[in-house]
Structure formats: structure tokens, C-alpha cells
Motif scaffolding. Structure first.
Motif, short mmCIF file in Angstrom:
data_model
loop_
_atom_site.label_atom_id
_atom_site.label_comp_id
_atom_site.label_asym_id
_atom_site.label_seq_id
_atom_site.Cartn_x
_atom_site.Cartn_y
_atom_site.Cartn_z
N GLY A 86 0.78 -1.23 0.00
CA GLY A 86 0.00 0.00 0.00
C GLY A 86 0.81 1.28 0.00
O GLY A 86 0.24 2.38 0.09
N THR A 87 2.13 1.18 -0.10
CA THR A 87 2.99 2.36 -0.12
C THR A 87 3.01 2.97 -1.52
O THR A 87 3.06 2.26 -2.52
N GLN A 88 2.97 4.29 -1.59
CA GLN A 88 3.05 4.98 -2.88
C GLN A 88 4.48 4.96 -3.39
O GLN A 88 5.43 5.04 -2.60
N PHE A 89 4.62 4.87 -4.71
CA PHE A 89 5.95 4.85 -5.33
C PHE A 89 5.96 5.84 -6.48
O PHE A 89 5.05 5.84 -7.32
N VAL A 90 6.99 6.68 -6.52
CA VAL A 90 7.08 7.75 -7.51
C VAL A 90 8.48 7.75 -8.11
O VAL A 90 9.48 7.61 -7.39
N LEU A 91 8.57 7.95 -9.42
CA LEU A 91 9.84 8.19 -10.08
C LEU A 91 10.10 9.69 -10.06
O LEU A 91 9.19 10.48 -10.31
N ALA A 92 11.33 10.09 -9.76
CA ALA A 92 11.69 11.51 -9.74
C ALA A 92 12.99 11.66 -10.51
O ALA A 92 14.06 11.28 -10.02
N THR A 93 12.90 12.23 -11.70
CA THR A 93 14.00 12.16 -12.63
C THR A 93 14.19 13.45 -13.43
O THR A 93 13.26 14.25 -13.56
N GLY A 94 15.37 13.61 -13.95
CA GLY A 94 15.61 14.69 -14.90
C GLY A 94 15.13 14.31 -16.29
O GLY A 94 15.03 15.17 -17.17
N ARG A 95 14.83 13.05 -16.50
CA ARG A 95 14.37 12.57 -17.80
C ARG A 95 13.06 13.24 -18.21
O ARG A 95 12.21 13.54 -17.36
N PRO A 96 12.85 13.40 -19.51
CA PRO A 96 11.54 13.86 -19.98
C PRO A 96 10.55 12.69 -19.99
O PRO A 96 10.97 11.53 -19.91
N VAL A 151 7.70 12.26 -11.65
CA VAL A 151 8.13 13.65 -11.62
C VAL A 151 9.28 13.74 -12.61
O VAL A 151 10.33 13.14 -12.41
N CYS A 152 9.07 14.47 -13.71
CA CYS A 152 10.04 14.53 -14.80
C CYS A 152 10.67 15.93 -14.92
O CYS A 152 10.19 16.88 -14.30
N ALA A 153 11.72 16.01 -15.72
CA ALA A 153 12.39 17.30 -16.00
C ALA A 153 12.74 18.03 -14.71
O ALA A 153 12.53 19.23 -14.59
N ASN A 154 13.25 17.26 -13.73
CA ASN A 154 13.69 17.84 -12.45
C ASN A 154 12.57 18.56 -11.70
O ASN A 154 12.82 19.55 -11.01
N GLY A 155 11.35 18.08 -11.85
CA GLY A 155 10.23 18.65 -11.09
C GLY A 155 9.30 19.52 -11.90
O GLY A 155 8.22 19.88 -11.43
N ALA A 156 9.69 19.88 -13.12
CA ALA A 156 8.87 20.79 -13.93
C ALA A 156 7.63 20.11 -14.51
O ALA A 156 6.67 20.78 -14.86
N VAL A 157 7.65 18.78 -14.61
CA VAL A 157 6.55 18.06 -15.25
C VAL A 157 6.09 16.92 -14.36
O VAL A 157 6.90 16.16 -13.82
N ILE A 158 4.78 16.80 -14.21
CA ILE A 158 4.18 15.63 -13.57
C ILE A 158 3.54 14.81 -14.68
O ILE A 158 2.71 15.31 -15.44
N TYR A 159 3.93 13.54 -14.78
CA TYR A 159 3.50 12.68 -15.88
C TYR A 159 2.87 11.41 -15.33
O TYR A 159 3.41 10.79 -14.41
N ASP A 160 1.74 11.03 -15.91
CA ASP A 160 1.05 9.79 -15.56
C ASP A 160 1.27 8.79 -16.69
O ASP A 160 0.59 8.85 -17.72
N PRO A 161 2.23 7.87 -16.55
CA PRO A 161 2.51 6.94 -17.64
C PRO A 161 1.40 5.92 -17.88
O PRO A 161 1.28 5.40 -19.00
N ALA A 162 0.61 5.64 -16.86
CA ALA A 162 -0.49 4.68 -17.05
C ALA A 162 -1.51 5.21 -18.05
O ALA A 162 -2.08 4.46 -18.85
N ALA A 163 -1.74 6.52 -18.03
CA ALA A 163 -2.69 7.15 -18.95
C ALA A 163 -1.97 7.88 -20.08
O ALA A 163 -2.63 8.43 -20.96
#
Length: 271
Positions: free
Chosen positions: A36-46, A64-76
Motif C-alpha cells: 500500500g505504499t506509494q511509489f514515484v519516479l523523480a528524474t531529470g528525464r523527460p 516527476v520529470c524534468a527535475n520537477g517541472a513536469v508531472i506525468y502519468d505513464p499509465a494514462a
């Protein structure tokens, strides 16, 4: 206390030196998520470079992409939010870069509505830009066109230089225009909107879940990870980390090639 959210950098942290998620690391993350723990990727990658990571994990966490500038939902395959540098600010930064680091090339990251939005050229570079990685996927345009639309990140590249030296030189001239960071010491500087970092991106995802920083563990290895290592309740630097990341962390684990992430997570979860 068992962490409520795990956030990890990708390159040099989650991935080993072959750019793989090891079976041990994958199992530890899966056990945490199953509990039940949340897991997030935090990367400089686009966002367009997230799919290979998701495929190896076997599930699609928020990123969390581009060092925090973008939040991306890969599932959708959806860009949830994006913070940008305006054209005016990009112009100011380009002028500073040309003056402080003569001969440096420029590039920008842009985002559309999805990771591979064909309507938006996403990595745009100036003529003669020398890439810091293999297999570039850029569109080369004039400097005027490069600066003519908002971007989530500006990249300043000087082949043969050290990123740390470039950052120190630029820091004397850049204030309110943006925040300077880097994820490789291979002559590449990344500038994101002022006040934006991996920490702000993770906080944007944690807030609606009512998860405090004190209950978050973060993993990283480079200067662009420093804000989230410092902000989280438990910031963990990899054994291969840059000195700035080591100084910001609460503890140091094994290297990315030695399952450093898994070794920490296994305190609470095992497959």
C-alpha cells in the motif's frame, strides 16, 4: 515509522550501470507497493524516456520529470502539469550563457499533452549542439526558434567542460531567471523554472494523498537530487553519489550496481 511514499531518481540510482532494474530492486519495490505504499519516479528525464523504466518495473507509477517541472502519468500517457520558462526568460538565459560560457550550445525540453505528442517538437536544439548522451532525438532549429516558445527546461552544453564549473560560473549571473542544476558532470547544465525541483514535484503528488515529507523516503545520486534528499524525512544517497548529494542525505546506501535502493527498502518490505 514505515514510509508512506518512496520517491527515487532513475539514472545512477534505480537503474544499475547497464540501465536495468535488478530483480532484487524490482522485488523490494513491488513488495512496498503491494503493502500500500506509494511509489514515484523523480528524474531529470523527460516523459518520453519513462516508458523503458515502467516496462522494467512491471507497473506504471507517477513520474516527476524534468527535475520537477513536469508531472506525468505513464499509465494514462498524460502530462498532468507542467511548469515552464517563458520565451522572455529563455532569451535572458541564452544571453547570459553566451556571455559566461562562450561557444556553449543550447537546447530546450518542451511537453505537449502526452509523452510523444507529435504536435509538439519536444527536444529542440541549436545548430551544432553536441549531445551529452547517445541516440539523441532532437529537432535542430535556429536559436530564435528555440527561444520562441515556453519550455520546461533549458540545457546549456559545452563539450569537454565540467558541469560543476559551468554551474559555478552561471550562478554568479543567474538569479530570478531560473534554478541551475545538473545530473551529469559531462558539461551539461539544466535550468528549470525558479523554485521548481524534484522536491516540489513530489510534494505536488503527496499533498492530495495527505502524506507529509516526514513520511517520505527519497533516493538520489546527483546535485539535481539534493532538494528532495534534504526535504524528505529520510533522504538516502547512493554509494556512487556526487559529494553534494552525499552531504544532503541522512544516510548513504550501497551503489546503484549493488542494489542500494533495495537494501534500504528491505528494512520494511521483502518480497
Amino acid at each position: 515509522m514505515t514510509p508512506e511514499l518512496i520517491a527515487t531518481d532513475v539514472d545512477g540510482t534505480l537503474l544499475d550501470d547497464d540501465e536495468d532494474v535488478s530483480p532484487r530492486t524490482r522485488a523490494a519495490i513491488r513488495a512496498a507497493v503491494d503493502a500500500g505504499t506509494q511509489f514515484v519516479l523523480a528524474t531529470g528525464r523527460p516523459p518520453r524516456w519513462i516508458t523503458p523504466v515502467v516496462e522494467q518495473l512491471g507497473f506504471a507509477p507517477m513520474a516527476v520529470c524534468a527535475n520537477g517541472a513536469v508531472i506525468y502519468d505513464p499509465a494514462a500517457d498524460r502530462i498532468v502539469s507542467a511548469r515552464t520558462l517563458s520565451s522572455d526568460v529563455l532569451g535572458e538565459l541564452a544571453e547570459i550563457a553566451a556571455r559566461v560560457i562562450p561557444g556553449a550550445g543550447l537546447a530546450v525540453e518542451r511537453v505537449g499533452r502526452s509523452a510523444h505528442d507529435a504536435a509538439t517538437p519536444q527536444f529542440v536544439s541549436s545548430p551544432g549542439y553536441e549531445h551529452a548522451w547517445l541516440n539523441p532525438d532532437n529537432t535542430e532549429v535556429s536559436v530564435e526558434d528555440l527561444l520562441g516558445a515556453p519550455a520546461v527546461k533549458l540545457l546549456i552544453r559545452k563539450a569537454g567542460a565540467r558541469s560543476a564549473d559551468m554551474a559555478a560560473a552561471l550562478a554568479r549571473h543567474i538569479g530570478i531567471e531560473g534554478d541551475i542544476t545538473y545530473s551529469t558532470n559531462n558539461g551539461l547544465i539544466e535550468i528549470v523554472p525558479l523554485g521548481i525541483s524534484k522536491a516540489t514535484g513530489i510534494e505536488e503528488l503527496a499533498r492530495p494523498l495527505d502524506i507529509d515529507a516526514a513520511n517520505i523516503v527519497t533516493f538520489g545520486d546527483m546535485p539535481n537530487d539534493v532538494p528532495m534528499l534534504d526535504w524528505a524525512g529520510l533522504g538516502v544517497a547512493m554509494g556512487n553519489a556526487h559529494p553534494d548529494a552525499l552531504a544532503a542525505a541522512d544516510e548513504v546506501t550501497a551503489t546503484n550496481a549493488e542494489d542500494g535502493v533495495a537494501r534500504v527498502l528491505e528494512r520494511w518490505w521483502r518480497d
